[in-house]
Design a protein around this motif. Sequence first.
Motif, PDB file in Angstrom:
ATOM      1  N   PHE A  91      -0.686  -2.676   6.326  1.00 29.15           N
ATOM      2  CA  PHE A  91      -2.052  -2.251   6.612  1.00 29.15           C
ATOM      3  C   PHE A  91      -3.010  -3.134   5.834  1.00 29.15           C
ATOM      4  O   PHE A  91      -2.645  -3.713   4.810  1.00 29.15           O
ATOM      5  CB  PHE A  91      -2.297  -0.801   6.165  1.00 29.15           C
ATOM      6  CG  PHE A  91      -1.562   0.233   6.958  1.00 29.15           C
ATOM      7  CD1 PHE A  91      -2.030   0.663   8.183  1.00 29.15           C
ATOM      8  CD2 PHE A  91      -0.392   0.788   6.470  1.00 29.15           C
ATOM      9  CE1 PHE A  91      -1.362   1.621   8.906  1.00 29.15           C
ATOM     10  CE2 PHE A  91       0.283   1.750   7.185  1.00 29.15           C
ATOM     11  CZ  PHE A  91      -0.201   2.173   8.408  1.00 29.15           C
ATOM     12  N   VAL A  92      -4.237  -3.199   6.287  1.00 25.40           N
ATOM     13  CA  VAL A  92      -5.299  -3.843   5.530  1.00 25.40           C
ATOM     14  C   VAL A  92      -6.251  -2.735   5.094  1.00 25.40           C
ATOM     15  O   VAL A  92      -6.734  -1.958   5.913  1.00 25.40           O
ATOM     16  CB  VAL A  92      -6.050  -4.899   6.372  1.00 25.40           C
ATOM     17  CG1 VAL A  92      -7.195  -5.490   5.570  1.00 25.40           C
ATOM     18  CG2 VAL A  92      -5.095  -5.981   6.828  1.00 25.40           C
ATOM     19  N   VAL A 123       5.589   1.088  -2.063  1.00 25.69           N
ATOM     20  CA  VAL A 123       4.333   0.548  -1.555  1.00 25.69           C
ATOM     21  C   VAL A 123       4.054  -0.715  -2.368  1.00 25.69           C
ATOM     22  O   VAL A 123       4.209  -0.728  -3.594  1.00 25.69           O
ATOM     23  CB  VAL A 123       3.167   1.561  -1.648  1.00 25.69           C
ATOM     24  CG1 VAL A 123       2.850   1.936  -3.082  1.00 25.69           C
ATOM     25  CG2 VAL A 123       1.923   1.024  -0.957  1.00 25.69           C
ATOM     26  N   ALA A 124       3.709  -1.793  -1.656  1.00 24.82           N
ATOM     27  CA  ALA A 124       3.352  -3.053  -2.305  1.00 24.82           C
ATOM     28  C   ALA A 124       1.884  -3.322  -2.020  1.00 24.82           C
ATOM     29  O   ALA A 124       1.469  -3.383  -0.864  1.00 24.82           O
ATOM     30  CB  ALA A 124       4.218  -4.191  -1.790  1.00 24.82           C
ATOM     31  N   ILE A 125       1.099  -3.471  -3.048  1.00 21.31           N
ATOM     32  CA  ILE A 125      -0.345  -3.676  -2.934  1.00 21.31           C
ATOM     33  C   ILE A 125      -0.649  -5.087  -3.408  1.00 21.31           C
ATOM     34  O   ILE A 125      -0.357  -5.441  -4.551  1.00 21.31           O
ATOM     35  CB  ILE A 125      -1.111  -2.627  -3.772  1.00 21.31           C
ATOM     36  CG1 ILE A 125      -0.725  -1.217  -3.293  1.00 21.31           C
ATOM     37  CG2 ILE A 125      -2.603  -2.851  -3.684  1.00 21.31           C
ATOM     38  CD1 ILE A 125      -1.147  -0.112  -4.219  1.00 21.31           C
ATOM     39  N   PHE A 167       4.008  -0.627   3.217  1.00 14.93           N
ATOM     40  CA  PHE A 167       4.871   0.516   2.950  1.00 14.93           C
ATOM     41  C   PHE A 167       6.269   0.154   3.435  1.00 14.93           C
ATOM     42  O   PHE A 167       6.443  -0.287   4.568  1.00 14.93           O
ATOM     43  CB  PHE A 167       4.374   1.761   3.685  1.00 14.93           C
ATOM     44  CG  PHE A 167       3.059   2.261   3.181  1.00 14.93           C
ATOM     45  CD1 PHE A 167       3.005   3.118   2.096  1.00 14.93           C
ATOM     46  CD2 PHE A 167       1.882   1.875   3.785  1.00 14.93           C
ATOM     47  CE1 PHE A 167       1.793   3.583   1.622  1.00 14.93           C
ATOM     48  CE2 PHE A 167       0.660   2.340   3.327  1.00 14.93           C
ATOM     49  CZ  PHE A 167       0.613   3.193   2.243  1.00 14.93           C
ATOM     50  N   LYS A 168       7.272   0.325   2.575  1.00 14.68           N
ATOM     51  CA  LYS A 168       8.656   0.010   2.934  1.00 14.68           C
ATOM     52  C   LYS A 168       9.500   1.266   2.751  1.00 14.68           C
ATOM     53  O   LYS A 168       9.490   1.877   1.680  1.00 14.68           O
ATOM     54  CB  LYS A 168       9.192  -1.113   2.051  1.00 14.68           C
ATOM     55  CG  LYS A 168      10.620  -1.494   2.339  1.00 14.68           C
ATOM     56  CD  LYS A 168      11.080  -2.583   1.384  1.00 14.68           C
ATOM     57  CE  LYS A 168      12.570  -2.794   1.485  1.00 14.68           C
ATOM     58  NZ  LYS A 168      13.070  -3.633   0.406  1.00 14.68           N
ATOM     59  N   LYS A 222      -1.959 -11.304  -6.307  1.00  6.71           N
ATOM     60  CA  LYS A 222      -1.118 -10.511  -7.197  1.00  6.71           C
ATOM     61  C   LYS A 222      -0.583  -9.324  -6.405  1.00  6.71           C
ATOM     62  O   LYS A 222      -1.324  -8.679  -5.676  1.00  6.71           O
ATOM     63  CB  LYS A 222      -1.902 -10.002  -8.402  1.00  6.71           C
ATOM     64  CG  LYS A 222      -2.334 -11.096  -9.337  1.00  6.71           C
ATOM     65  CD  LYS A 222      -3.091 -10.528 -10.514  1.00  6.71           C
ATOM     66  CE  LYS A 222      -3.609 -11.644 -11.398  1.00  6.71           C
ATOM     67  NZ  LYS A 222      -4.439 -11.151 -12.483  1.00  6.71           N
ATOM     68  N   THR A 223       0.709  -9.046  -6.565  1.00  9.19           N
ATOM     69  CA  THR A 223       1.332  -7.937  -5.850  1.00  9.19           C
ATOM     70  C   THR A 223       1.917  -6.941  -6.842  1.00  9.19           C
ATOM     71  O   THR A 223       2.630  -7.328  -7.769  1.00  9.19           O
ATOM     72  CB  THR A 223       2.443  -8.441  -4.912  1.00  9.19           C
ATOM     73  OG1 THR A 223       1.882  -9.374  -3.998  1.00  9.19           O
ATOM     74  CG2 THR A 223       3.076  -7.303  -4.140  1.00  9.19           C
TER      75      THR A 223
END
Length: 145
Positions: free
Chosen positions: A69-70, A92-94, A83-84, A99-100
Amino acid sequence: MKKSLIVLNAILAMTVISCKKSSESGNKNVIKMDSSTTVVTDNNGKIDSVTQSSSTIEVNGQKIEKTDFVYKATDGTLVKVVFKNDPKESTVAITSNKKTFTLPKSEIKNGEAIYQKDDMTARVKGDSIHLEQGNNVIELKRTKI
């Protein structure tokens, strides 16, 4: 001199002709990109206008689902959120400013999914994410097309 020039030109011409390849020839083991588009529908069957990309892969009989998503922060910054969900864990990876941050899901409470790692917490409810890191609080909303 003329004979060597003619032989050189013949070799050059044969090289050019033999190097031409059609777009279908070549390495058959290369996987072609799937150009299909994803259409997301809501609970009523209407097309959802949320920017989203979703993929499901199967590894050793286990399905792993990723949904991108954005989101937009209150200051206007765009953030990519992935979301995985797999049988082992949900994360969740942001990603923002190259930077993640990857946070594992810790619990679901009152219709809100809570992801947590160290001092960072992400609370996901509906189309918003409430991020907390120390004293910093950031609100994210899903963007619309």
